[in-house]
Design an enzyme around this catalytic site. Structure first.
Site, PDB file in Angstrom:
ATOM      1  N   GLU A   1     -99.438  17.350-110.218  1.00  0.00           N
ATOM      2  CA  GLU A   1    -100.301  17.198-109.040  1.00  0.00           C
ATOM      3  C   GLU A   1    -100.909  18.541-108.642  1.00  0.00           C
ATOM      4  OE1 GLU A   1     -99.926  15.552-104.418  1.00  0.00           O
ATOM      5  OE2 GLU A   1     -98.125  15.920-105.615  1.00  0.00           O
TER       6      GLU A   1
ATOM      7  N   LYS B   1    -106.104  10.173-104.711  1.00  0.00           N
ATOM      8  CA  LYS B   1    -104.949   9.637-103.981  1.00  0.00           C
ATOM      9  C   LYS B   1    -105.401   8.855-102.759  1.00  0.00           C
ATOM     10  CE  LYS B   1    -100.508  11.198-102.071  1.00  0.00           C
ATOM     11  NZ  LYS B   1     -99.688  12.391-101.719  1.00  0.00           N
TER      12      LYS B   1
ATOM     13  N   CYS C   1     -97.958  11.452-106.605  1.00  0.00           N
ATOM     14  CA  CYS C   1     -96.807  11.709-105.749  1.00  0.00           C
ATOM     15  C   CYS C   1     -96.176  10.411-105.256  1.00  0.00           C
ATOM     16  CB  CYS C   1     -97.214  12.621-104.596  1.00  0.00           C
ATOM     17  SG  CYS C   1     -95.804  13.427-103.779  1.00  0.00           S
TER      18      CYS C   1
END
Length: 522
Positions: A275, A340, A391
């Site tokens: 990430e 995301k 995540c």
């Protein structure tokens, strides 16, 4: 002093049993951890005591099972350790209010409808399970993950009922063991205990059967995972444009290059960076900037495709995105990239900021990110159909179900766990991420900045795990199915919630009928 603490021994005991049965501990007490609290609740005559007992249980198990929040507050919010400890205490009081809420709801119903004993116990267990299933928490854990963490075969039933279903079943299993404890001096208590133990053993045998019946993979690929271990201070400075960008970029390049040399006889299909690993903005708009040009040149020279986390810009909102990009062997970006969509509260956005913009001035520096479109498309390259997660999006089964519905052959999860220390959270987060691969029977590739990076197969088997807080690179050969079958859980995603609510309605109906019958008898 003893007279003050003695009444609260049972709730405290439940808190200890729950806290020491969650990852990284084995689930040694999961099947009976609520029994002491339920015994306590049954003895109470005041709502206040029921609530306090539940609060003590949730407070104790939060302190034991989630004390990494202290480290997070110190490292992320830059709070001094004494203040971080106070923050942990506050978190412990509010993080798992589903426990006292369950007690309050059950006690109110018991007082209002005067349920018979066995019905009351059944409703106590069911209300607890429902409150846990719908609890509001920042870190969406449940009691099912511990079975996977301990590699106990019962976890394979997650492909049928999900880990949330396993969690509900674990909680409900506390009920017969409550009865067994109550009747421990009688043969009936021993019989109930024997039935529970036998049933648990059979479920584990069934779990092994579920694993062994999985179809054999018909394809494979080799991926090189790179974990650079970038310190928080360096990463934050690079993100703010205050240096370290070159050092971070060179560290990833060097680790990748060294790994390629170590595996020069291997045909690597793609490399994987975690990430926001790339220390600059990435996207078509930025492809002529220095770092994207250097990255493209590196990949072109080595003919190495790359999947990497990076920041980008959402054009409509002009806000930064936390994104995942595929670059081919010539260093060209392969559309579409993924951004995301489930953002971390107080890390990537501030809840309610759209209504009260001034709230940002009252809090420590907090990100202001644009949300992506969610799991509406796959990353596609070289025939691979990859489901992207960033995540803690991996904590939400519905998200991964959408990827499975789109036909993802495997899941790619990029993470940065550098804010949480080395003790509990890296293990908890890892198992909760890999659990999605069991529910939908797909490999999961998880690469992190600081560990734990690894691969899990569709069978749930976890391959080599990276060290924590060390620079590392690892090569994996990952077998997969080109057209993975649909799991029962994928098709019947809402079955367990429906059964729980249906059982609640049935038991409440029985309670009402019983009450009317009693009144008519009078």
């Amino acid at each position: 002093m003893n007279s003050v603490f003695k009444p609260w021994i049972l709730p405290t005991l439940s808190g200890i049993l729950i806290g020491t049965s969650y990852i990284p501990f084995p689930p040694w007490a999961s099947l009976f951890c609520f029994v002491p609290l339920w015994i306590f609740w049954k003895r109470q005559t005041r709502l206040k005591d029921v609530f306090i007992g539940g609060l003590i249980t949730s407070f104790v198990f939060t302190l034991i099972g989630f004390n990494w929040v202290t480290y997070l507050l110190h490292e992320f919010a830059h709070l001094d350790w004494p203040i971080a400890v106070i923050g942990m205490v506050v978190y412990g009081l509010i993080a798992h209010l589903f426990v006292p809420l369950a007690g309050v709801l059950w006690f109110w119903g018991q007082q209002r409808f005067n349920w018979p004993k066995q019905l009351s116990l059944g409703l106590m267990a069911l209300i607890t399970a429902l409150c846990e299933a719908y609890s509001l928490t920042l870190f969406d854990w449940n009691f099912g993950y511990s079975w996977y963490g301990a590699n106990i075969p019962v976890y394979h039933w997650a492909e049928v009922i999900g880990f949330s279903g396993l969690s509900a079943a674990t909680l409900l299993c506390n009920l017969p063991l409550y009865w067994a404890w109550e009747q421990r001096k009688q043969n009936s208590g021993k019989i109930i205990l024997a039935v529970v133990v036998t049933g648990f053993m059979l479920l584990n045998v069934g779990g092994l059967w579920l694993k062994n019946r999985l179809p054999q993979p018909d394809a494979s690929f080799k991926t090189l995972m790179v974990q650079a271990y970038i310190e928080n201070a360096e990463k934050l400075a690079a993100e703010l444009g205050k240096g370290f960008g070159k050092e971070i970029f060179n560290r990833y390049i060097t680790l990748t290059d060294n790994a390629l040399k170590a595996h020069q006889d291997e045909q690597i299909d793609f490399a994987l960076w975690p990430e926001t690993a790339f220390p600059a903005l990435l996207g078509e708009r930025f492809k002529v900037d220095d770092y994207p040009v250097a990255l493209a040149q590196f990949l072109h020279n080595r003919q190495l495709p790359l999947i990497t986390g990076a920041y980008s810009i959402d054009e409509p909102s002009r806000l930064i995105t936390n994104s995942l990009f595929v670059l081919n062997k010539d260093g060209e970006i392969v559309p579409p990239h993924y951004s995301k969509s489930i953002l971390l509260a107080f890390g990537e956005y501030i809840p309610g900021e759209q209504f009260f913009p001034e709230i940002r001035n009252w809090l420590p520096p907090t990100g202001h990110f644009s949300r992506g479109q969610g799991p509406t498309d796959l990353l596609r390259w070289n025939g691979y159909k990859m489901g992207a997660q960033i995540c803690y999006e991996s904590l939400f089964p519905r998200f991964s179900r959408s990827l499975a519905e789109l036909g993802a052959q495997f899941i790619v999860n990029v993470t940065n766990d550098s804010w949480y220390g080395t003790w509990q959270e890296p293990y908890q987060h890892m198992y909760m991420t890999l659990a999605r691969g069991v529910e939908f029977r797909r490999p999961v590739l998880r690469v992190t900045n600081t560990g734990i990076s690894t691969v899990s197969l569709a069978s749930g088997e976890i391959l080599e795990r990276s060290p924590i807080h060390q620079a590392w690179a690892g090569l994996y050969e990952v077998p997969y199915l080109k057209n993975p079958p649909v799991t029962f859980y994928q098709n019947w995603f809402w079955l367990v919630p429906g059964l729980l609510w249906g059982a609640l309605a049935l038991l409440l109906g029985i309670g009402l009928i019983n009450r009317f019958s009693t009144n008519d008898g009078k």
